[in-house]
Design an enzyme around this catalytic site. Structure first.
Site, PDB file in Angstrom:
ATOM      1  N   ASP A  51      -3.409   3.902  -1.530  1.00 13.68           N
ATOM      2  CA  ASP A  51      -3.176   2.564  -2.080  1.00 13.68           C
ATOM      3  C   ASP A  51      -4.509   1.828  -2.107  1.00 13.68           C
ATOM      4  OD1 ASP A  51      -0.238   0.868  -2.333  1.00 13.68           O
ATOM      5  OD2 ASP A  51      -2.096  -0.313  -2.421  1.00 13.68           O
TER       6      ASP A  51
ATOM      7  N   VAL B 133      -6.460   3.686  -8.211  1.00 13.70           N
ATOM      8  CA  VAL B 133      -6.039   4.802  -9.083  1.00 13.70           C
ATOM      9  C   VAL B 133      -6.708   4.789 -10.459  1.00 13.70           C
ATOM     10  CG1 VAL B 133      -3.797   5.271  -8.000  1.00 13.70           C
ATOM     11  CG2 VAL B 133      -3.958   3.518  -9.801  1.00 13.70           C
TER      12      VAL B 133
ATOM     13  N   TYR C 120       2.913  -3.994 -20.450  1.00 15.71           N
ATOM     14  CA  TYR C 120       3.725  -3.270 -19.446  1.00 15.71           C
ATOM     15  C   TYR C 120       4.649  -2.252 -20.126  1.00 15.71           C
ATOM     16  CZ  TYR C 120       6.535  -2.251 -15.327  1.00 15.71           C
ATOM     17  OH  TYR C 120       7.176  -1.589 -14.303  1.00 15.71           O
TER      18      TYR C 120
ATOM     19  N   LYS D 249       4.247   1.942 -20.122  1.00 16.14           N
ATOM     20  CA  LYS D 249       5.298   2.791 -19.543  1.00 16.14           C
ATOM     21  C   LYS D 249       5.841   3.772 -20.588  1.00 16.14           C
ATOM     22  CE  LYS D 249       5.243   1.271 -15.329  1.00 16.14           C
ATOM     23  NZ  LYS D 249       4.795   2.148 -14.242  1.00 16.14           N
TER      24      LYS D 249
ATOM     25  N   THR E 267      11.639  -5.115  -5.129  1.00 14.63           N
ATOM     26  CA  THR E 267      10.364  -4.739  -4.465  1.00 14.63           C
ATOM     27  C   THR E 267       9.443  -5.955  -4.563  1.00 14.63           C
ATOM     28  OG1 THR E 267       9.204  -4.041  -6.471  1.00 14.63           O
ATOM     29  CG2 THR E 267      10.559  -2.354  -5.383  1.00 14.63           C
TER      30      THR E 267
ATOM     31  N   THR F 222       8.852  -7.369  -8.122  1.00 14.12           N
ATOM     32  CA  THR F 222       9.853  -8.150  -8.853  1.00 14.12           C
ATOM     33  C   THR F 222      10.269  -9.428  -8.112  1.00 14.12           C
ATOM     34  OG1 THR F 222      11.494  -6.682  -7.830  1.00 14.12           O
ATOM     35  CG2 THR F 222      10.896  -6.206 -10.107  1.00 14.12           C
TER      36      THR F 222
HETATM   37  P1  NAI Z   1       4.967  -2.964  -5.887  1.00 13.16           P
HETATM   38  O1  NAI Z   1       4.103  -4.039  -6.458  1.00 13.16           O
HETATM   39  O2  NAI Z   1       5.993  -3.328  -4.908  1.00 13.16           O
HETATM   40  O3  NAI Z   1       4.023  -1.843  -5.253  1.00 13.16           O
HETATM   41  C1  NAI Z   1       2.997  -1.288  -6.041  1.00 13.16           C
HETATM   42  C2  NAI Z   1       1.936  -0.696  -5.151  1.00 13.16           C
HETATM   43  O4  NAI Z   1       0.883  -0.204  -5.995  1.00 13.16           O
HETATM   44  C3  NAI Z   1       1.295  -1.722  -4.207  1.00 13.16           C
HETATM   45  O5  NAI Z   1       1.228  -1.197  -2.902  1.00 13.16           O
HETATM   46  C4  NAI Z   1      -0.088  -1.949  -4.798  1.00 13.16           C
HETATM   47  O6  NAI Z   1      -1.077  -2.289  -3.824  1.00 13.16           O
HETATM   48  C5  NAI Z   1      -0.363  -0.609  -5.444  1.00 13.16           C
HETATM   49  N1  NAI Z   1      -1.387  -0.682  -6.487  1.00 13.16           N
HETATM   50  C6  NAI Z   1      -1.479  -1.589  -7.489  1.00 13.16           C
HETATM   51  N2  NAI Z   1      -2.596  -1.361  -8.206  1.00 13.16           N
HETATM   52  C7  NAI Z   1      -3.202  -0.284  -7.656  1.00 13.16           C
HETATM   53  C8  NAI Z   1      -4.386   0.431  -7.951  1.00 13.16           C
HETATM   54  N3  NAI Z   1      -5.189   0.080  -8.964  1.00 13.16           N
HETATM   55  N4  NAI Z   1      -4.710   1.496  -7.187  1.00 13.16           N
HETATM   56  C9  NAI Z   1      -3.914   1.857  -6.153  1.00 13.16           C
HETATM   57  N5  NAI Z   1      -2.793   1.212  -5.811  1.00 13.16           N
HETATM   58  C10 NAI Z   1      -2.448   0.150  -6.556  1.00 13.16           C
HETATM   59  O7  NAI Z   1       5.620  -2.213  -7.136  1.00 13.16           O
HETATM   60  P2  NAI Z   1       6.967  -1.328  -7.191  1.00 13.16           P
HETATM   61  O8  NAI Z   1       8.058  -2.177  -7.664  1.00 13.16           O
HETATM   62  O9  NAI Z   1       7.110  -0.569  -5.946  1.00 13.16           O
HETATM   63  O10 NAI Z   1       6.622  -0.355  -8.396  1.00 13.16           O
HETATM   64  C11 NAI Z   1       6.211   0.995  -8.211  1.00 13.16           C
HETATM   65  C12 NAI Z   1       6.162   1.658  -9.584  1.00 13.16           C
HETATM   66  O11 NAI Z   1       7.469   1.634 -10.164  1.00 13.16           O
HETATM   67  C13 NAI Z   1       5.252   0.930 -10.564  1.00 13.16           C
HETATM   68  O12 NAI Z   1       4.607   1.884 -11.378  1.00 13.16           O
HETATM   69  C14 NAI Z   1       6.227   0.086 -11.369  1.00 13.16           C
HETATM   70  O13 NAI Z   1       5.718  -0.225 -12.646  1.00 13.16           O
HETATM   71  C15 NAI Z   1       7.415   1.018 -11.431  1.00 13.16           C
HETATM   72  N6  NAI Z   1       8.687   0.343 -11.695  1.00 13.16           N
HETATM   73  C16 NAI Z   1       9.145  -0.636 -10.865  1.00 13.16           C
HETATM   74  C17 NAI Z   1      10.346  -1.273 -11.152  1.00 13.16           C
HETATM   75  C18 NAI Z   1      10.910  -2.377 -10.302  1.00 13.16           C
HETATM   76  O14 NAI Z   1      11.889  -3.021 -10.735  1.00 13.16           O
HETATM   77  N7  NAI Z   1      10.370  -2.639  -9.114  1.00 13.16           N
HETATM   78  C19 NAI Z   1      11.130  -0.897 -12.332  1.00 13.16           C
HETATM   79  C20 NAI Z   1      10.571   0.157 -13.115  1.00 13.16           C
HETATM   80  C21 NAI Z   1       9.387   0.753 -12.793  1.00 13.16           C
END
Ligand code: NAI
Length: 252
Positions: free
Chosen positions: A37, A59, A160, A164, A195, A198
């Site tokens: 992370d 990343v 976004y 995706k 999460t 959101t």
């Molecule tokens: P979140 O914001 O809770 O966690 C995302 C994590 O990614 C964080 O720990 C953040 O520090 C890390 N991160 C962000 N930019 C980064 C970078 N450049 N390098 C390394 N780490 C980085 O997000 P969530 O909800 O857990 O989402 C996870 C994945 O699921 C994402 O790709 C999101 O787009 C996708 N997603 C989430 C949905 C939701 O409703 N929460 C729905 C559909 C997809």
């Protein structure tokens, strides 16, 4: 006996949200987890709690990807599973976004998935195969609906859903390209899940209840409900599943 015994897994964006849920479940099922992370303190904390190894990683940084994979192989001798999970919601007002905001979203979602796959695949191929799980979104399958367009700062210019959708197609193309090495590449397309990503969107009660009503199952999702799907795709139970982009979205 765990469902991921003897597997080595890299999970990006593991410090919170879905990545933390995946990491926790994968570790419980016996995997040696490399949790990465950009957020060091939160990442290290959860890694310590679940017995994973933390590696700090942005990343979008191609060189860092090479180091992460080399360090993983040094540590555990191989790489079986990659979960490209890190993600952001960067653009509040798409019509007035800067080019930098647009590029950052594309980089965190698309460049990172590309680099992760590109540098993992040769290492996986050496040991007879592997499984890649990309976090796309239901929004990469259908686009934002009119409600999101009107109420949640989405105007057809939001990178976004565009990024995706790109992850969905990258998944399919890589599945075709690397099946010959027994490397499976699949995507999860979650609906709206509770999460940190959101929290802002769900804080308005009207928005939240409207979003809930768009999921026929009548509620929003929990991170554990995505983690169980990720576990299936990562494990040998999904040995004949590749190129699939699976909605886990309460019917959205
Ligand atoms: P979140 O914001 O809770 O966690 C995302 C994590 O990614 C964080 O720990 C953040 O520090 C890390 N991160 C962000 N930019 C980064 C970078 N450049 N390098 C390394 N780490 C980085 O997000 P969530 O909800 O857990 O989402 C996870 C994945 O699921 C994402 O790709 C999101 O787009 C996708 N997603 C989430 C949905 C939701 O409703 N929460 C729905 C559909 C997809």
């Amino acid at each position: 006996m765990g469902r991921l015994d003897n597997k080595v897994a890299i999970i990006t964006g593991g410090a919170m949200g879905l990545g933390a849920a995946d990491s926790t479940l994968f570790a419980k099922e016996g995997a040696k987890v490399i949790l990465t992370d950009v957020a060091s303190d939160a990442g290290q904390k959860i890694a310590d709690e679940i017995g994973a190894t933390f590696m700090q990683q942005d990343v979008t940084d191609e060189e860092r990807w090479k180091e992460i994979i080399a360090e993983t192989v040094n540590l555990h001798g191989k790489l079986d599973i990659l979960v490209n999970n890190a993600g952001i919601v960067e653009v509040g007002d798409p019509e007035n976004q800067t080019t930098a905001e647009y590029r950052k979203t594309m980089a965190v979602h698309m460049d990172s998935t590309f680099f992760g796959c590109k540098y993992s695949i040769p290492v996986m191929a050496e040991t007879g195969g592997g499984s890649i799980v990309n976090l796309a979104s239901v929004i990469g399958l259908v686009g934002y609906n009119q409600f999101m367009q009107d109420n949640a700062g989405s105007s057809g210019l939001n990178p976004y859903p565009h990024s995706k959708g790109g992850v969905v197609q990258m998944t399919r193309d890589m599945a075709v390209g690397f099946g010959k090495h027994n490397i499976r590449v699949n995507a999860l397309c979650p609906g709206f899940i509770f999460t940190p990503l959101t929290t802002g969107l769900f804080s308005d009660i009207d928005t939240r209840s409207k979003l809930q009503s768009l999921h026929p199952i009548g509620r929003l999702g929990q991170p554990s409900e995505i983690a169980t799907a990720a576990l299936f795709l990562a494990s040998d139970e999904a040995s004949f599943v590749t190129g699939a982009c699976i909605p886990v979205d309460g019917g959205y």
